[in-house]
Design a protein around this motif. Structure first.
Motif, PDB file in Angstrom:
ATOM      1  N   LEU A 101       0.820  -1.209   0.000  1.00 49.87           N
ATOM      2  CA  LEU A 101       0.000   0.000   0.000  1.00 49.87           C
ATOM      3  C   LEU A 101       0.855   1.259   0.000  1.00 49.87           C
ATOM      4  CD1 LEU A 101      -2.688  -1.180   2.559  1.00 49.87           C
ATOM      5  CD2 LEU A 101      -3.113  -0.670   0.142  1.00 49.87           C
ATOM      6  N   ASN A 102       2.111   1.156   0.471  1.00 53.78           N
ATOM      7  CA  ASN A 102       3.017   2.305   0.483  1.00 53.78           C
ATOM      8  C   ASN A 102       3.979   2.297  -0.696  1.00 53.78           C
ATOM      9  OD1 ASN A 102       1.999   3.255   2.966  1.00 53.78           O
ATOM     10  ND2 ASN A 102       3.351   1.900   4.114  1.00 53.78           N
ATOM     11  N   ALA A 103       3.786   1.370  -1.631  1.00 54.83           N
ATOM     12  CA  ALA A 103       4.695   1.294  -2.774  1.00 54.83           C
ATOM     13  C   ALA A 103       4.607   2.569  -3.607  1.00 54.83           C
ATOM     14  CB  ALA A 103       4.360   0.082  -3.640  1.00 54.83           C
ATOM     15  N   PRO A 104       5.747   3.189  -3.916  1.00 54.20           N
ATOM     16  CA  PRO A 104       5.718   4.452  -4.668  1.00 54.20           C
ATOM     17  C   PRO A 104       5.466   4.242  -6.155  1.00 54.20           C
ATOM     18  CG  PRO A 104       7.983   3.796  -4.244  1.00 54.20           C
ATOM     19  CD  PRO A 104       7.105   2.802  -3.519  1.00 54.20           C
ATOM     20  N   TYR A 105       4.746   5.176  -6.715  1.00 48.52           N
ATOM     21  CA  TYR A 105       4.510   5.233  -8.154  1.00 48.52           C
ATOM     22  C   TYR A 105       3.951   3.931  -8.735  1.00 48.52           C
ATOM     23  CZ  TYR A 105       6.790   9.778  -8.132  1.00 48.52           C
ATOM     24  OH  TYR A 105       7.097  11.102  -7.891  1.00 48.52           O
ATOM     25  N   PRO A 170       6.728  10.155   7.088  1.00 48.02           N
ATOM     26  CA  PRO A 170       6.233   9.126   7.998  1.00 48.02           C
ATOM     27  C   PRO A 170       7.283   8.018   8.094  1.00 48.02           C
ATOM     28  CG  PRO A 170       4.558   9.732   6.396  1.00 48.02           C
ATOM     29  CD  PRO A 170       5.832  10.361   5.937  1.00 48.02           C
ATOM     30  N   PRO A 171       7.358   7.317   9.223  1.00 51.32           N
ATOM     31  CA  PRO A 171       8.433   6.344   9.429  1.00 51.32           C
ATOM     32  C   PRO A 171       8.169   4.980   8.809  1.00 51.32           C
ATOM     33  CG  PRO A 171       7.083   6.481  11.388  1.00 51.32           C
ATOM     34  CD  PRO A 171       6.532   7.502  10.428  1.00 51.32           C
ATOM     35  N   PRO A 176      10.546   6.910   3.517  1.00 51.35           N
ATOM     36  CA  PRO A 176      11.805   7.673   3.563  1.00 51.35           C
ATOM     37  C   PRO A 176      12.717   7.350   2.382  1.00 51.35           C
ATOM     38  CG  PRO A 176      11.283   6.769   5.723  1.00 51.35           C
ATOM     39  CD  PRO A 176      10.340   6.135   4.754  1.00 51.35           C
ATOM     40  N   GLN A 177      12.814   6.060   2.035  1.00 51.17           N
ATOM     41  CA  GLN A 177      13.669   5.649   0.921  1.00 51.17           C
ATOM     42  C   GLN A 177      13.183   6.245  -0.409  1.00 51.17           C
ATOM     43  OE1 GLN A 177      12.401   3.722   3.296  1.00 51.17           O
ATOM     44  NE2 GLN A 177      14.138   2.732   4.275  1.00 51.17           N
ATOM     45  N   THR A 178      11.868   6.390  -0.525  1.00 49.64           N
ATOM     46  CA  THR A 178      11.295   6.983  -1.738  1.00 49.64           C
ATOM     47  C   THR A 178      11.712   8.440  -1.881  1.00 49.64           C
ATOM     48  OG1 THR A 178       9.385   5.497  -1.698  1.00 49.64           O
ATOM     49  CG2 THR A 178       9.137   7.573  -2.900  1.00 49.64           C
ATOM     50  N   ASP A 190       7.686  12.479  14.638  1.00 49.26           N
ATOM     51  CA  ASP A 190       6.323  12.204  15.062  1.00 49.26           C
ATOM     52  C   ASP A 190       5.381  13.317  14.593  1.00 49.26           C
ATOM     53  OD1 ASP A 190       4.112  12.545  17.453  1.00 49.26           O
ATOM     54  OD2 ASP A 190       4.622  10.446  17.070  1.00 49.26           O
ATOM     55  N   TRP A 191       4.160  12.926  14.221  1.00 47.39           N
ATOM     56  CA  TRP A 191       3.180  13.877  13.687  1.00 47.39           C
ATOM     57  C   TRP A 191       2.980  15.075  14.614  1.00 47.39           C
ATOM     58  CZ3 TRP A 191       0.879  15.127   9.342  1.00 47.39           C
ATOM     59  CH2 TRP A 191      -0.306  15.865   9.369  1.00 47.39           C
ATOM     60  N   SER A 192       2.974  14.831  15.918  1.00 47.57           N
ATOM     61  CA  SER A 192       2.709  15.900  16.884  1.00 47.57           C
ATOM     62  C   SER A 192       3.821  16.946  16.924  1.00 47.57           C
ATOM     63  CB  SER A 192       2.524  15.313  18.293  1.00 47.57           C
ATOM     64  OG  SER A 192       3.715  14.677  18.734  1.00 47.57           O
ATOM     65  N   GLU A 193       4.982  16.627  16.367  1.00 49.21           N
ATOM     66  CA  GLU A 193       6.124  17.535  16.418  1.00 49.21           C
ATOM     67  C   GLU A 193       6.442  18.178  15.064  1.00 49.21           C
ATOM     68  OE1 GLU A 193       9.352  15.286  18.009  1.00 49.21           O
ATOM     69  OE2 GLU A 193       8.290  14.763  19.855  1.00 49.21           O
TER      70      GLU A 193
END
Length: 328
Positions: A101-105, A170-171, A176-178, A190-193
């Motif tokens: 689901l997180n695969a790029p492109y 997002p972690p 990140p590699q993308t 973290d989202w809150s920061e």
């Protein structure tokens, strides 16, 4: 530990209390969205379509975010059959292949996405194979839209220009590699920061979200949004397979058809909502860029060449080969 057992006890009481006098009672939940939110409204409508279509033979009880516990707890209940239907953003802790689901492109346009994610589409078939091993039936996507990169001070429309820009991601592998393959420096925060990190210059922006999140939450500290389309952000309309198999055929078809109706409506609604927030962001002072397919091509080719092979260890070479076969 005591609090955990108290929570589990409360969850089971809620589930028991949901039983009704209809011929069949189903439970539908989402792990992301309170009552009145877009995803909350979606499961409410799914329930209504099922109840109306069954002529009252099915009673559907709706549970919104946190009403049955946290994200992982709700998915535990779903896999166990205590929840029958879900609009879910599942964790890869159950199966690393969910990371597809997180695969790029994988897709780069709304039309291509609908074709790929609807029943009969190649992504739909791939996800059905992945979820089937968990006892889950996949109906289709519930899209939010294409992600981009939102920044402060400078922006990039190509790989070379991105080299000096540090963005929060997002972690989740391989996001990140993308972004790194796209030329950016990255930091997992973290989202809150995120707001404070952009405001104080720890990072230059946020990457991995549709424009709604960046404008709504960080608009006052961001100047630019580039629609890189590196990820198609979507929830998933799914059912517990054993729950489905316990129903007569006409009820299975009703549930599936109602899910497909939601999916098709959301493709239209999400695209319109996304366009609305682009306009709001521009009116609020953000500069918006949407590179053409030709402009994105070098980035797409580099990401696919560098990141897709990294994914084989988690999602398997067979799925990656399907991605290559259907790539445009």
């Amino acid at each position: 530990m005591l609090n955990k057992w108290i929570m589990r006890g409360a969850v089971m009481l809620a589930l028991v209390a949901s039983q009704a006098s209809a011929e069949t009672t189903l439970k539908i939940a989402t792990d992301s969205g309170p009552e009145g939110s877009p995803s909350g409204d979606a499961i409410k409508k799914w329930a209504e379509l099922i109840e109306e279509g069954s002529g009252g033979e099915i009673d559907v009880r709706v549970f919104y975010q946190n009403q049955l516990g946290g994200q992982l707890e709700v998915f535990d209940l779903f896999v166990a059959g205590e929840v029958d239907l879900m609009l879910s953003w599942p964790s890869t802790s159950y199966d690393k292949r969910i990371g597809v689901l997180n695969a790029p492109y994988m897709v780069t346009s709304w039309e291509e996405a609908l074709k790929a994610y609807q029943p009969g589409g190649w992504v739909n078939g791939t996800l059905n194979d992945v979820f089937a091993d968990l006892g889950i039936t996949y109906f289709g996507a519930w899209p939010e839209g294409f992600a981009g990169v939102a920044t402060r001070g400078s922006y990039a429309l190509d790989i070379e220009s991105a080299s000096g820009i540090n963005v929060r991601t997002p972690p989740f592998f391989p996001i990140p590699q993308t972004l790194q393959a796209m030329g950016y420096q990255t930091a997992s925060i973290d989202w809150s920061e995120v707001f404070t990190s952009i405001q104080t210059g720890v990072v230059d922006g946020d990457a991995g979200n549709v424009i709604y999140w960046d404008f709504e939450y960080f608009g006052e500290v961001l100047d630019y949004y580039v629609r890189t389309k590196h990820i198609f952000v979507t929830g998933n309309l799914v059912a517990n397979t054993l729950s489905m198999q316990s129903l007569p055929q006409e009820h299975r078809e009703l549930i599936r058809d109602a899910a497909i109706t939601l999916m098709e409506e959301q493709f239209t609604a999400a695209k319109a909502e996304d366009e609305k927030y682009v306009q709001l962001a521009v009116e609020g002072g953000m500069e918006y860029f949407e590179p053409s397919a030709e402009d994105l091509r070098p980035m797409i080719d580099k990401v696919r060449a560098e990141v897709w092979p990294l994914m084989e260890a988690d999602i398997g070479s067979e799925i990656v080969e399907q991605m290559r076969k259907n790539a445009k």
